[in-house]
Design a protein around this motif. Structure first.
Motif, short mmCIF file in Angstrom:
data_model
loop_
_atom_site.label_atom_id
_atom_site.label_comp_id
_atom_site.label_asym_id
_atom_site.label_seq_id
_atom_site.Cartn_x
_atom_site.Cartn_y
_atom_site.Cartn_z
N LEU A 118 34.34 6.75 12.13
CA LEU A 118 32.91 7.44 11.89
C LEU A 118 32.08 6.55 10.79
O LEU A 118 30.83 6.59 11.15
CB LEU A 118 33.31 8.85 11.41
CG LEU A 118 31.92 9.85 11.14
CD1 LEU A 118 31.50 10.18 12.51
CD2 LEU A 118 32.47 11.13 10.61
N SER A 119 32.57 6.26 9.94
CA SER A 119 31.95 5.27 9.08
C SER A 119 31.35 4.11 9.71
O SER A 119 30.14 3.59 9.54
CB SER A 119 32.70 4.94 7.82
OG SER A 119 33.80 4.03 8.07
N THR A 120 32.09 3.38 10.42
CA THR A 120 31.65 2.39 11.18
C THR A 120 30.40 2.70 12.26
O THR A 120 29.44 2.12 12.24
CB THR A 120 32.65 1.57 11.87
OG1 THR A 120 33.70 1.41 11.00
CG2 THR A 120 32.34 0.37 12.79
N LEU A 121 30.60 3.45 12.84
CA LEU A 121 29.62 4.18 13.76
C LEU A 121 28.44 4.39 13.05
O LEU A 121 27.12 4.11 13.45
CB LEU A 121 30.16 5.42 14.40
CG LEU A 121 29.26 6.07 15.43
CD1 LEU A 121 28.92 5.02 16.69
CD2 LEU A 121 29.75 7.34 16.24
N LYS A 122 28.23 5.03 11.76
CA LYS A 122 27.23 5.61 10.87
C LYS A 122 26.33 4.27 10.49
O LYS A 122 25.18 4.17 10.68
CB LYS A 122 27.64 6.21 9.81
CG LYS A 122 27.94 7.75 9.99
CD LYS A 122 28.02 8.54 9.01
CE LYS A 122 28.51 9.90 9.16
NZ LYS A 122 28.57 10.99 8.04
N GLN A 124 26.46 1.31 11.89
CA GLN A 124 25.86 0.62 13.06
C GLN A 124 24.73 1.25 13.48
O GLN A 124 23.63 0.75 13.84
CB GLN A 124 26.62 0.53 14.26
CG GLN A 124 27.89 -0.24 14.09
CD GLN A 124 28.94 -0.37 15.07
OE1 GLN A 124 29.00 0.65 16.03
NE2 GLN A 124 29.91 -1.29 15.10
N THR A 125 24.61 2.64 13.46
CA THR A 125 23.46 3.47 13.89
C THR A 125 22.52 3.41 13.05
O THR A 125 21.16 3.19 13.09
CB THR A 125 23.78 5.04 14.04
OG1 THR A 125 25.01 5.06 15.00
CG2 THR A 125 22.67 5.80 14.66
N GLU A 126 22.41 3.57 11.76
CA GLU A 126 21.67 3.45 10.57
C GLU A 126 20.82 2.08 10.51
O GLU A 126 19.59 2.14 10.64
CB GLU A 126 22.25 3.65 9.21
CG GLU A 126 22.56 5.14 9.17
CD GLU A 126 23.06 5.46 7.86
OE1 GLU A 126 23.51 4.48 6.97
OE2 GLU A 126 23.53 6.36 7.38
N SER A 127 21.58 0.92 10.86
CA SER A 127 20.85 -0.42 10.86
C SER A 127 19.88 -0.41 12.29
O SER A 127 19.03 -1.08 11.98
CB SER A 127 21.98 -1.48 10.99
OG SER A 127 22.76 -1.49 12.03
N LYS A 128 20.40 0.32 13.42
CA LYS A 128 19.55 0.12 14.61
C LYS A 128 18.19 0.95 14.34
O LYS A 128 17.25 0.62 14.87
CB LYS A 128 20.20 0.67 15.54
CG LYS A 128 21.13 -0.40 16.08
CD LYS A 128 21.96 0.13 17.30
CE LYS A 128 23.04 -0.88 17.74
NZ LYS A 128 23.79 -0.38 18.85
N ARG A 129 18.25 1.97 13.65
CA ARG A 129 17.16 3.12 13.29
C ARG A 129 16.21 2.52 12.20
O ARG A 129 15.17 3.26 12.04
CB ARG A 129 17.71 4.30 13.27
CG ARG A 129 18.27 5.13 14.47
CD ARG A 129 18.76 6.51 14.11
NE ARG A 129 19.42 6.98 15.11
CZ ARG A 129 20.17 8.26 15.10
NH1 ARG A 129 20.04 8.99 13.87
NH2 ARG A 129 20.81 8.70 16.00
N GLY A 130 16.92 1.91 11.44
CA GLY A 130 15.94 1.37 10.15
C GLY A 130 16.31 2.43 9.13
O GLY A 130 15.40 2.92 8.29
#
Length: 136
Positions: A118-122, A124-130
């Motif tokens: 879950l932390s890895t997924l978060k 990755q998602t935050e870096s893509k969304r800015g």
């Protein structure tokens, strides 16, 4: 001829459907071999294993009160001694110590793995969304 549960008979395939095959038994009675009872391996299309007119050896699994006869081809096959039914092979992740661990150990390992994923997924998602990690 009387059909008995547990007996083996030679029969002729008279019809094939997507869920199984109808087999005519001695004495003119007809039974159904469900698709799950055709072979030991997974059967996606029954027509790959059987066709109308084939002669097969079947075992009577059950005779219902209404006269329906459930048959099995895989249970009629003679297996070599020492060979059991379908067993799952041991994988490299399944060791003796893991199979003997307690429920609490398994649950804590699952929670740790889940939190890591879950932390890895978060991240990755935050870096893509800015998200938080980007500069403004």
């Amino acid at each position: 001829m009387s059909i008995e549960t547990g007996s083996k008979y030679d029969g002729k395939v008279t019809g094939i459907t997507h869920f199984g095959a109808f087999v005519e038994l001695p004495g003119g009675k007809t039974g159904l071999v469900h698709i799950s009872e055709v072979a030991d391996s997974y059967v996606k299309d029954i027509k790959d294993h059987l066709s109308v007119g084939d002669t097969v050896t079947v075992k009577v699994v059950k005779i219902q009160d209404d006269g329906k006869i459930a048959l099995s081809i895989k249970k009629a096959a003679d297996k070599p001694p020492g060979e059991k039914g379908r067993e799952r092979p041991e994988t490299s992740r399944q060791s003796d110590e893991q199979s003997q661990s307690t429920f609490e150990d398994k649950m804590s390992r699952f929670l740790k793995d889940s939190e890591d994923r879950l932390s890895t997924l978060k991240k990755q998602t935050e870096s893509k969304r800015g998200g938080r990690s980007t500069k403004r």
